[in-house]
Design an enzyme around this catalytic site. Sequence first.
Site, PDB file in Angstrom:
ATOM      1  N   GLY A 124       0.859  -1.179  -0.095  1.00 30.41           N
ATOM      2  CA  GLY A 124      -0.011  -0.149   0.005  1.00 30.41           C
ATOM      3  C   GLY A 124       0.897   1.187   0.105  1.00 30.41           C
ATOM      4  O   GLY A 124       1.868   1.118  -0.332  1.00 30.41           O
ATOM      5  N   ASN A 125       0.268   2.339   0.421  1.00 30.95           N
ATOM      6  CA  ASN A 125       1.291   3.675   0.493  1.00 30.95           C
ATOM      7  C   ASN A 125       0.305   4.483   1.444  1.00 30.95           C
ATOM      8  O   ASN A 125      -0.531   4.133   2.221  1.00 30.95           O
ATOM      9  CB  ASN A 125       1.139   4.414  -0.669  1.00 30.95           C
ATOM     10  CG  ASN A 125      -0.393   4.484  -1.393  1.00 30.95           C
ATOM     11  OD1 ASN A 125      -1.038   5.519  -0.734  1.00 30.95           O
ATOM     12  ND2 ASN A 125      -0.761   3.992  -2.571  1.00 30.95           N
ATOM     13  N   HIS A 126       1.049   5.745   1.625  1.00 28.58           N
ATOM     14  CA  HIS A 126       0.765   6.478   2.796  1.00 28.58           C
ATOM     15  C   HIS A 126      -0.604   7.470   2.558  1.00 28.58           C
ATOM     16  O   HIS A 126      -0.783   8.450   3.442  1.00 28.58           O
ATOM     17  CB  HIS A 126       1.832   7.432   3.021  1.00 28.58           C
ATOM     18  CG  HIS A 126       2.981   6.621   3.773  1.00 28.58           C
ATOM     19  ND1 HIS A 126       2.934   5.911   4.938  1.00 28.58           N
ATOM     20  CD2 HIS A 126       4.301   6.544   3.026  1.00 28.58           C
ATOM     21  CE1 HIS A 126       4.086   5.316   4.865  1.00 28.58           C
ATOM     22  NE2 HIS A 126       4.863   5.426   4.038  1.00 28.58           N
ATOM     23  N   SER A 127      -1.159   7.311   1.531  1.00 28.95           N
ATOM     24  CA  SER A 127      -2.283   8.313   1.355  1.00 28.95           C
ATOM     25  C   SER A 127      -3.484   8.144   2.296  1.00 28.95           C
ATOM     26  O   SER A 127      -3.751   7.128   2.693  1.00 28.95           O
ATOM     27  CB  SER A 127      -2.826   8.159  -0.064  1.00 28.95           C
ATOM     28  OG  SER A 127      -4.277   8.673  -0.327  1.00 28.95           O
ATOM     29  N   ALA A 173      -3.984   7.436  -4.624  1.00 31.81           N
ATOM     30  CA  ALA A 173      -2.591   7.205  -4.948  1.00 31.81           C
ATOM     31  C   ALA A 173      -2.813   5.660  -5.128  1.00 31.81           C
ATOM     32  O   ALA A 173      -2.598   4.740  -4.181  1.00 31.81           O
ATOM     33  CB  ALA A 173      -1.677   7.327  -3.838  1.00 31.81           C
TER      34      ALA A 173
END
Length: 399
Positions: free
Chosen positions: A208-211, A276
């Site tokens: 995943g990512n930090h959005s 994102a």
Amino acid sequence: MRGKRILLGITGGIAAYKIAFLIRLLKKNGADVKCIMTPASTEFISPLVVSTLSNNPVGIEFWNKKDGTWNNHVEYGLWADLFIIAPLTANTLSKMVQGSCDSLLLATYLSMKTKTIVAPAMDLDMYIHPSTKRNLAQIEKDGVEIIPAEIGELASGLTGEGRMAEPETIFSAIEAIVGASNNDFLGKKVVITAGPTYEALDPVRFIGNHSSGKMGFKIAQDFLNRGAKVILVTGPTNLSLEDDNLSLIKIKSAEDMLSEVQNCWKNCDFGIFAAAVADYRPKNQAIEKIKKKTDELTIELVKNPDILNWAGSVKTENQCLVGFALETQNLLENGAKKLEAKNLNFIVMNSLKDNGAGFGVDTNKITILDNRNNLQSFELKSKEAVAKDIIDYLKTYIG
Ligand code: PMT
């Protein structure tokens, strides 16, 4: 702003002197302004200045000893279109969390029928203290909107985070809420993507990512304020939004997001893609939890569908498509490439190299490039104000 009723609460910090400029801005733009001051704040700015600029009596105590009248907090709550507390001190903040009402200002806060927004101002160590962070998070949960303090020189001589947002920034945040409800997008339909995507490796792990989804949710809120019907397709976030004109679709992966966007895009006037999206996903998803057997584990990835690219490829002349570009280098060059490759009307570029911009934070700093070769850069602002700038840009773009 014309005719909007702004109730301004002033608490006792040195930043109170800047409130004179905020009152002037509000009045110049046609707002009706009433002010409530805590007794402590009268040490920092004179009630006479506040009353003269706002052209209204100032409420300080519950009881006006001189004429025997009382200031009715409930009436203030009913009168206002918006309550803004600026500056907000650590003391008043903690009392808002507790639900205390030992001042006219706090009793009014508890009586508010409309939204409250706050602009905290404290010295560096106070602002970053865990109890302040905890209290800010709590009032945010209670529905209060926070205009984050800025980084800069503080009255103590220290430099850091804690400086109250400038009156212009506070004004923009107020305008974004009350000034935007003019139904200028009534009858329009928009699809917005927000948040991260989670690409599963096995039943317990994902890439995943930090959005946080904040940017996309603020855009959705502003469109709703302006009368549009909104479809918000969001990856996993802690955020919530409810509105009769909102269809909130929660997804996990890029493939899920694509299929939801494919279901609605042809019926939409606008698409704003702030998500994102993971560019790659694991080629295989283990059905059971992957066990820790070897020192190294190689995961094979395959490319995800590009949702924005798909929307651009089927876009009609009547539709307007807006993408985002999050970069760490060559912002303009990379943004321009995406604008063209994805057949966008304009692209909103933000850089992780700019302090206060990008993932997770409440602020963003954007530059917009459109397919008519216009370029416009904006200051660092709250994501709410940024959302308004993007939608105002869209309004001008479509003419
Ligand atoms: O959510 P927040 O914490 O508030 O943070 C906001 C944000 C930083 C996520 C937001 O401002 C932002 O920049 N969103 C786009 C992030 C991104 O993935 O950019 P990109 O340059 O990788 O993608 C370009 C565009 O294509 C984006 O509009 C993206 O939504 C879209 N895309 C990308 C890949 C893909 N497979 N499908 C897509 O639709």
